[in-house]
Design an enzyme around this catalytic site. Structure first.
Site, mmCIF file in Angstrom:
data_model
loop_
_atom_site.group_PDB
_atom_site.id
_atom_site.type_symbol
_atom_site.label_atom_id
_atom_site.label_comp_id
_atom_site.label_asym_id
_atom_site.label_seq_id
_atom_site.Cartn_x
_atom_site.Cartn_y
_atom_site.Cartn_z
ATOM 1 N N THR A 226 6.025 1.635 1.330
ATOM 2 C CA THR A 226 7.771 0.735 1.932
ATOM 3 C C THR A 226 7.712 -0.765 1.516
ATOM 4 O OG1 THR A 226 6.707 1.568 3.784
ATOM 5 C CG2 THR A 226 7.772 -0.784 4.043
ATOM 6 N N HIS B 176 0.625 -1.298 0.258
ATOM 7 C CA HIS B 176 0.107 0.104 -0.041
ATOM 8 C C HIS B 176 0.305 1.405 0.332
ATOM 9 C CE1 HIS B 176 1.252 0.158 4.674
ATOM 10 N NE2 HIS B 176 0.810 0.922 4.165
ATOM 11 N N THR C 76 0.563 5.028 1.631
ATOM 12 C CA THR C 76 -0.275 5.157 2.951
ATOM 13 C C THR C 76 0.174 7.356 2.599
ATOM 14 O OG1 THR C 76 0.906 4.564 4.543
ATOM 15 C CG2 THR C 76 -0.400 6.722 5.703
ATOM 16 N N HIS D 266 5.157 7.018 -1.901
ATOM 17 C CA HIS D 266 5.949 5.691 -1.352
ATOM 18 C C HIS D 266 5.182 4.671 -1.352
ATOM 19 C CE1 HIS D 266 5.823 6.643 2.520
ATOM 20 N NE2 HIS D 266 6.304 5.049 2.988
HETATM 21 P P1 2AM Z 1 4.291 3.703 5.346
HETATM 22 O O1 2AM Z 1 3.593 4.608 4.952
HETATM 23 O O2 2AM Z 1 5.611 4.151 5.330
HETATM 24 O O3 2AM Z 1 4.741 2.320 5.461
HETATM 25 C C1 2AM Z 1 0.915 1.067 9.264
HETATM 26 O O4 2AM Z 1 2.014 1.405 10.253
HETATM 27 C C2 2AM Z 1 0.918 2.002 7.700
HETATM 28 O O5 2AM Z 1 1.194 3.773 8.398
HETATM 29 C C3 2AM Z 1 2.003 1.978 7.590
HETATM 30 O O6 2AM Z 1 2.602 1.358 6.256
HETATM 31 C C4 2AM Z 1 3.328 2.816 8.206
HETATM 32 O O7 2AM Z 1 4.495 3.983 6.794
HETATM 33 C C5 2AM Z 1 2.578 4.463 7.688
HETATM 34 N N1 2AM Z 1 3.115 5.251 8.974
HETATM 35 C C6 2AM Z 1 2.631 5.115 10.143
HETATM 36 N N2 2AM Z 1 3.349 5.983 11.097
HETATM 37 C C7 2AM Z 1 3.538 6.593 10.091
HETATM 38 C C8 2AM Z 1 3.395 8.389 10.434
HETATM 39 N N3 2AM Z 1 3.632 9.295 11.680
HETATM 40 N N4 2AM Z 1 3.465 9.648 9.247
HETATM 41 C C9 2AM Z 1 3.067 8.331 8.613
HETATM 42 N N5 2AM Z 1 2.667 7.324 7.783
HETATM 43 C C10 2AM Z 1 3.088 6.830 9.125
#
Ligand code: 2AM
Length: 283
Positions: free
Chosen positions: A216, A71, A73, A214
């Protein structure tokens, strides 16, 4: 007004189809395999300098890999507890249109040109399933004139897009000492779903909207996924400062750039399009 308060997800984002997830995972895997056996890469790794025949196993270095579908975010809302969570859930496309019109390539509303009208058309297309209701206060909003001309009420981009399908364009793959990820180039329509506060490491950073977008692909031991986006922002900051990276050569899918400090980026010669649904993740 509904009786129940809306329950926000842990995060909003685009969730790739199973097939697109597999394609992107494979591309990421091929990148790690090629990089791990590349001379120029091993030159930067102390343990490999001692034994040049060694192959760096990057797959086992990035041990934490997202389970299931991949995914991107858009907004981490932490079930409504994160800063700006409510605002994001209510995000109207006007928030985007008015925030930085030059960066998005939009023209000011006072001098409409084709770029602006494209934008309006996009909104109309995106929200064509929504019809204004009597009492919808379209006329009094600053943008109401243009909007009412195409008969679109004020809309909430996030709500209107919930459950809808998108095609995301992957332009590069990158690794740092902490994370491996895929860089996404968001379209103008997709930028409507991008939060206003995501593209910063420091509060003073001023990077183009969507810089952080992006997926991950993996994290090193002890590193949390949130790091991948911060790592991508580091690349963008270097690019903004005029550092284009050192072109190390051509591998598999494109040209490989080295930016120092263990930061590598593979700029894909052919972008990878992935299919994704915009939705929320509730844990
Ligand atoms: P990602 O988007 O880089 O993969 C669950 O933890 C998801 O939310 C993950 O996909 C994670 O990173 C994202 N995530 C976790 N904490 C976050 C934050 N403070 N800001 C933005 N994305 C976050």
């Amino acid at each position: 007004p509904s009786l129940e308060k809306e329950f926000l997800p842990m995060y909003f984002g685009w969730f790739l189809s199973k097939r697109s997830s597999e394609i992107l995972r494979k591309a990421g895997q091929a990148f790690l395999d090629e990089l791990g056996s590349l001379k120029a890469f091993k030159k930067e790794i102390p343990s490999a300098i001692e034994d040049p025949k060694i192959k760096i196993d990057l797959t086992s270095y990035f041990v934490k890999r997202p389970p299931g579908v991949l995914h991107c975010t858009t907004k981490y809302t932490d079930f409504g507890k994160a800063a700006g969570a409510e605002e994001y859930a209510q995000q109207e496309d006007k928030d985007v249109a008015s925030s930085d019109s030059t960066e998005l390539g939009h023209q000011p509303l006072t001098s409409p040109c084709s770029g602006y009208f494209d934008h309006v058309t996009t909104r109309a297309a995106m929200n064509s399933h929504i019809v204004p209701e009597p009492g919808d206060n379209v006329q009094q909003h600053p943008q109401a004139l243009t909007l009412s001309r195409v008969r679109v009420p004020l809309l909430q981009a996030v709500k209107a897009s919930y459950g809808k399908a998108f095609t995301l364009s992957i332009s590069a793959l990158f690794i740092t000492t902490k994370t491996v990820g895929a860089r996404i180039e968001l379209s103008e329509q997709q930028l409507l779903l991008w939060p206003g506060d995501a593209d910063k490491i420091l509060p003073t950073d001023n990077l183009p909207r969507g810089s952080r977008a992006h997926i991950t692909l993996g994290c090193a031991n002890g590193v949390e996924a949130v790091q991948t986006g911060l790592d991508l922002l580091e690349f963008v900051k270097l690019e903004k400062a005029g550092n284009k990276g050192e072109q190390v050569g051509e591998i598999g899918g494109g040209k490989l750039l080295y930016f120092d400090n263990g930061m590598w980026m593979l700029v894909l010669s052919k972008k990878i399009d992935v299919r994704a649904i915009f939705s929320g993740y509730y844990g």
